[in-house]
Design a protein around this motif. Structure first.
Motif: not given
Lengths: 61, 189
Positions: B101-109
């Motif tokens: 979840a944290s990686q996804a937030a960092m990668l962004g949309e």
């Protein structure tokens, strides 16, 4: 069929374990144990997915 | 200094490695960073990264200069550490789902991923099992695993354990104060 050498003590313990656990042969037991251990390893595809993710995050080149 | 081990802070990206680096720095350890990656919303207190670690495979000779200091090395790069050097590795573990979840937030949309979270979680879990198994078999490495959630819940205890692992002498109270629970943002419950 390829063959490998193992320590005699490991061999006798594995033979005992195979019989105790109800395997039909030592070969079947060894095959099962190796398969089980191999399943724990990441596949090349999984390694590549990790690499892509970490590159995307800027943590590896 | 000559015989001191190099302190390595490791784990998967977004597992809490930067927090452990902050704690060590507050405790009195020199945390080596080049500040190339600047603090941002994902890591407001900084990443504590060193770009040279990305090239460990080509050149790891500089690790000799890191004795007694802390360097952050993400887990896939640990295999490139020097065999001839002694290391104390603080390995941070966090729930894989929180890491994703944290990686996804960092990668962004807009970042395309071929694999879903379940498959990535399985891949990361296997990677962690392999790297931890490898670490424990290295005669030149001592390993302390740190549970991120536990560290947030009990920073004083965590600071004490880390201090003991590193041989003592660190300011445990200052280390514990570095823990800011409000920055634990991708928690499952």
């Amino acid at each position: 069929m390829p063959k490998i050498s193992i320590d005699p003590l490991v061999y006798s313990e594995a033979k005992w374990a195979a019989e105790s656990l109800g395997y039909s042969s030592l070969e079947e037991f060894v095959h099962h144990v190796i398969e089980k251990e191999l399943s724990k390893l990441a596949s090349p595809e999984e390694d590549a997915a990790i690499d892509r993710r970490l590159k995307g995050l800027g943590y590896i080149k | 200094m000559k015989n001191e081990p190099v302190i390595i802070v490791s784990g998967l990206p977004r597992s809490g490695t930067s927090l452990v680096m902050q704690m060590l720095e507050q405790g009195g350890v020199e945390a080596v960073t080049d500040n190339v990656r600047k603090p941002d919303k994902d890591n407001p207190r900084g990443y504590y990264e060193l770009q040279k670690t990305l090239s460990l495979e080509e050149d790891n000779s500089w690790l000799h200069e890191m004795r007694g200091k802390a360097v952050k090395v993400v887990s896939p790069l640990l295999y490139d550490l020097l065999f001839s050097e002694k290391f104390k590795v603080l390995f941070v573990q966090r729930d894989i789902r929180e890491i994703l979840a944290s990686q996804a937030a960092m990668l962004g949309e807009g970042i395309e991923e071929e694999r879903g979270d379940d498959e990535m979680a399985a891949a990361f879990s296997k990677h962690l099992a392999m790297v931890l198994d490898w670490l424990h078999r290295q005669s030149n490495m001592e390993v302390l695993t740190i549970n991120y959630k536990g560290l947030i819940a009990a920073p004083e205890e965590g600071a004490g354990i880390m201090n003991e692992f590193l041989g003592g002498g660190l300011d445990e109270a200052a280390m514990a104060r570095a823990v800011d629970p409000t920055l634990y943002r991708r928690r499952l419950s």
